[in-house]
Design a protein around this motif. Structure first.
Motif, PDB file in Angstrom:
ATOM      1  N   ALA A  70       0.826  -1.209   0.000  1.00  0.00           N
ATOM      2  CA  ALA A  70       0.000   0.000   0.000  1.00  0.00           C
ATOM      3  C   ALA A  70       0.858   1.254   0.000  1.00  0.00           C
ATOM      4  O   ALA A  70       0.565   2.226  -0.702  1.00  0.00           O
ATOM      5  N   LEU A  71       1.911   1.236   0.796  1.00  0.00           N
ATOM      6  CA  LEU A  71       2.805   2.391   0.906  1.00  0.00           C
ATOM      7  C   LEU A  71       4.087   2.044   0.143  1.00  0.00           C
ATOM      8  O   LEU A  71       5.144   1.838   0.731  1.00  0.00           O
ATOM      9  N   ASP A  72       3.967   1.972  -1.176  1.00  0.00           N
ATOM     10  CA  ASP A  72       5.045   1.406  -1.981  1.00  0.00           C
ATOM     11  C   ASP A  72       6.069   2.427  -2.477  1.00  0.00           C
ATOM     12  O   ASP A  72       6.912   2.105  -3.301  1.00  0.00           O
ATOM     13  N   HIS A  73       6.001   3.661  -1.979  1.00  0.00           N
ATOM     14  CA  HIS A  73       7.025   4.653  -2.318  1.00  0.00           C
ATOM     15  C   HIS A  73       7.685   5.153  -1.030  1.00  0.00           C
ATOM     16  O   HIS A  73       7.916   6.336  -0.835  1.00  0.00           O
ATOM     17  N   GLN A  74       7.969   4.193  -0.148  1.00  0.00           N
ATOM     18  CA  GLN A  74       8.466   4.533   1.178  1.00  0.00           C
ATOM     19  C   GLN A  74       9.837   5.196   1.144  1.00  0.00           C
ATOM     20  O   GLN A  74      10.098   6.129   1.900  1.00  0.00           O
ATOM     21  N   ASP A  75      10.714   4.719   0.277  1.00  0.00           N
ATOM     22  CA  ASP A  75      12.061   5.284   0.240  1.00  0.00           C
ATOM     23  C   ASP A  75      12.032   6.737  -0.216  1.00  0.00           C
ATOM     24  O   ASP A  75      12.755   7.583   0.329  1.00  0.00           O
ATOM     25  N   ALA A  76      11.193   7.027  -1.207  1.00  0.00           N
ATOM     26  CA  ALA A  76      11.067   8.412  -1.682  1.00  0.00           C
ATOM     27  C   ALA A  76      10.531   9.302  -0.570  1.00  0.00           C
ATOM     28  O   ALA A  76      10.962  10.456  -0.412  1.00  0.00           O
ATOM     29  N   PHE A  77       9.604   8.773   0.211  1.00  0.00           N
ATOM     30  CA  PHE A  77       9.016   9.544   1.306  1.00  0.00           C
ATOM     31  C   PHE A  77      10.023   9.784   2.421  1.00  0.00           C
ATOM     32  O   PHE A  77      10.239  10.928   2.848  1.00  0.00           O
ATOM     33  N   THR A  78      10.652   8.735   2.913  1.00  0.00           N
ATOM     34  CA  THR A  78      11.561   8.883   4.042  1.00  0.00           C
ATOM     35  C   THR A  78      12.815   9.666   3.682  1.00  0.00           C
ATOM     36  O   THR A  78      13.448  10.275   4.550  1.00  0.00           O
ATOM     37  N   GLY A  79      13.166   9.672   2.407  1.00  0.00           N
ATOM     38  CA  GLY A  79      14.366  10.394   1.989  1.00  0.00           C
ATOM     39  C   GLY A  79      14.112  11.788   1.460  1.00  0.00           C
ATOM     40  O   GLY A  79      15.069  12.500   1.117  1.00  0.00           O
ATOM     41  N   SER A  80      12.854  12.216   1.414  1.00  0.00           N
ATOM     42  CA  SER A  80      12.516  13.487   0.757  1.00  0.00           C
ATOM     43  C   SER A  80      13.135  14.695   1.445  1.00  0.00           C
ATOM     44  O   SER A  80      13.698  15.582   0.780  1.00  0.00           O
ATOM     45  N   LEU A  81      13.058  14.779   2.768  1.00  0.00           N
ATOM     46  CA  LEU A  81      13.602  15.941   3.475  1.00  0.00           C
ATOM     47  C   LEU A  81      15.124  15.954   3.410  1.00  0.00           C
ATOM     48  O   LEU A  81      15.740  17.002   3.195  1.00  0.00           O
ATOM     49  N   ALA A  82      15.728  14.785   3.595  1.00  0.00           N
ATOM     50  CA  ALA A  82      17.181  14.684   3.541  1.00  0.00           C
ATOM     51  C   ALA A  82      17.704  15.071   2.165  1.00  0.00           C
ATOM     52  O   ALA A  82      18.713  15.788   2.039  1.00  0.00           O
ATOM     53  N   ALA A  83      17.009  14.630   1.118  1.00  0.00           N
ATOM     54  CA  ALA A  83      17.438  14.948  -0.240  1.00  0.00           C
ATOM     55  C   ALA A  83      17.346  16.444  -0.514  1.00  0.00           C
ATOM     56  O   ALA A  83      18.217  17.025  -1.176  1.00  0.00           O
ATOM     57  N   THR A  84      16.305  17.073  -0.018  1.00  0.00           N
ATOM     58  CA  THR A  84      16.145  18.518  -0.205  1.00  0.00           C
ATOM     59  C   THR A  84      17.290  19.280   0.440  1.00  0.00           C
ATOM     60  O   THR A  84      17.845  20.217  -0.144  1.00  0.00           O
ATOM     61  N   VAL A  85      17.657  18.888   1.646  1.00  0.00           N
ATOM     62  CA  VAL A  85      18.756  19.557   2.351  1.00  0.00           C
ATOM     63  C   VAL A  85      20.082  19.280   1.652  1.00  0.00           C
ATOM     64  O   VAL A  85      20.908  20.183   1.476  1.00  0.00           O
ATOM     65  N   LYS A 147      20.601  12.782   9.918  1.00  0.00           N
ATOM     66  CA  LYS A 147      21.880  12.289   9.411  1.00  0.00           C
ATOM     67  C   LYS A 147      22.501  13.281   8.432  1.00  0.00           C
ATOM     68  O   LYS A 147      23.708  13.577   8.515  1.00  0.00           O
ATOM     69  N   VAL A 148      21.688  13.810   7.528  1.00  0.00           N
ATOM     70  CA  VAL A 148      22.198  14.772   6.555  1.00  0.00           C
ATOM     71  C   VAL A 148      22.585  16.079   7.244  1.00  0.00           C
ATOM     72  O   VAL A 148      23.603  16.696   6.894  1.00  0.00           O
ATOM     73  N   LEU A 149      21.793  16.514   8.204  1.00  0.00           N
ATOM     74  CA  LEU A 149      22.128  17.738   8.932  1.00  0.00           C
ATOM     75  C   LEU A 149      23.460  17.593   9.659  1.00  0.00           C
ATOM     76  O   LEU A 149      24.264  18.526   9.710  1.00  0.00           O
ATOM     77  N   ALA A 150      23.693  16.418  10.227  1.00  0.00           N
ATOM     78  CA  ALA A 150      24.961  16.170  10.907  1.00  0.00           C
ATOM     79  C   ALA A 150      26.118  16.225   9.917  1.00  0.00           C
ATOM     80  O   ALA A 150      27.168  16.826  10.193  1.00  0.00           O
ATOM     81  N   GLU A 151      25.921  15.631   8.756  1.00  0.00           N
ATOM     82  CA  GLU A 151      26.977  15.602   7.739  1.00  0.00           C
ATOM     83  C   GLU A 151      27.283  17.002   7.210  1.00  0.00           C
ATOM     84  O   GLU A 151      28.448  17.368   7.023  1.00  0.00           O
ATOM     85  N   THR A 152      26.241  17.784   6.977  1.00  0.00           N
ATOM     86  CA  THR A 152      26.447  19.110   6.382  1.00  0.00           C
ATOM     87  C   THR A 152      26.973  20.141   7.368  1.00  0.00           C
ATOM     88  O   THR A 152      27.585  21.130   6.966  1.00  0.00           O
ATOM     89  N   THR A 153      26.749  19.911   8.661  1.00  0.00           N
ATOM     90  CA  THR A 153      27.239  20.856   9.671  1.00  0.00           C
ATOM     91  C   THR A 153      28.523  20.382  10.337  1.00  0.00           C
ATOM     92  O   THR A 153      29.137  21.122  11.106  1.00  0.00           O
TER      93      THR A 153
END
Length: 231
Positions: A70-85, A147-153
């Motif tokens: 049912a929720l078959d685009h989970q990776d796109a969802f969970t990674g959306s904010l990290a990818a934007t940053v 995780k991305v915030l930690a990497e970028t800062t």
């Protein structure tokens, strides 16, 4: 996260891989139709396999858990904010990038932002299993953002500034997602929801301007914001 099929573009794939993608989409589409017709909890894997004309084992090979169907685009969802940053412009803060990305998603009525349609929204709302899984996905999205915030800062993953920023930004996106779902279930059109959410998002993100205005904008922003978040 949506009832609509998506087409992935990019490098050409081999015949075997193409066939696997077709089979996966076939199973996903059959499952979605059954979920919408008779409810998620009431639908069995055997029924999905029969509708897709594949073996039951084939379904479980492609989708380890029933809710993944049912929720078959989970990776796109969970990674959306990290990818934007991660993809933000040089000197742009995490808040500014995420705020603009959400505005764009609202304009486009993006399913990842919550525009799933009334039937799909009802299916999720009526299913304790899917509702619980969606909460887990929001949590995972916040973890990936941290995780991305930690990497970028250059901060440690457990740094209080990183965890606080990720929690604040994740909470706003979670609240706005839920609001879109609520209005969808109330019978609002996407156009009307978009108008409402533009104002709601402007207010919600505005509350984060003071603590996060310069966060993750560049090497010089880290120490100052860390102090701000400790106040």
């Amino acid at each position: 996260m949506t009832t609509e099929s998506t087409v992935t573009t990019g490098a050409p794939v081999g015949l075997r891989e193409s066939k696997k993608q077709e089979t996966r989409q076939l199973i996903s589409d059959a499952a979605t139709r059954l979920f919408l017709d008779q409810g998620f909890e009431q639908t069995t894997i055997a029924e999905i396999a029969a509708a897709a004309r594949v073996a039951k084992k084939t379904v479980t090979n492609y989708f380890a858990h029933k809710e993944d169907l049912a929720l078959d685009h989970q990776d796109a969802f969970t990674g959306s904010l990290a990818a934007t940053v991660a993809d933000r412009a040089p000197g742009e803060s995490a808040l500014t990038a995420l705020r603009q990305a959400f505005a764009d998603a609202v304009t486009a009525a993006d399913p990842v932002a919550g525009f799933s349609g009334p039937e799909f929204a009802r299916m999720v709302a009526d299913s304790p299993t899917l509702s619980a899984r969606l909460r887990d996905l929001h949590d995972l999205r916040e973890v990936r953002l941290a995780k991305v915030l930690a990497e970028t800062t250059g901060a440690a993953p457990d740094d209080i500034a990183v965890r606080t920023a990720a929690a604040l930004l994740g909470s706003v996106h979670r609240m706005l997602f839920d609001r879109i779902q609520e209005l969808t279930l109330a019978g609002w059109t996407n156009a009307r929801i978009s108008d409402e959410l533009a104002a709601s998002a402007d207010y919600a993100f505005g509350l984060l301007e003071e603590p996060l205005a310069g966060y993750a904008a560049g090497p010089s922003a880290g120490p100052k914001v860390h102090q701000d978040l400790m106040l």
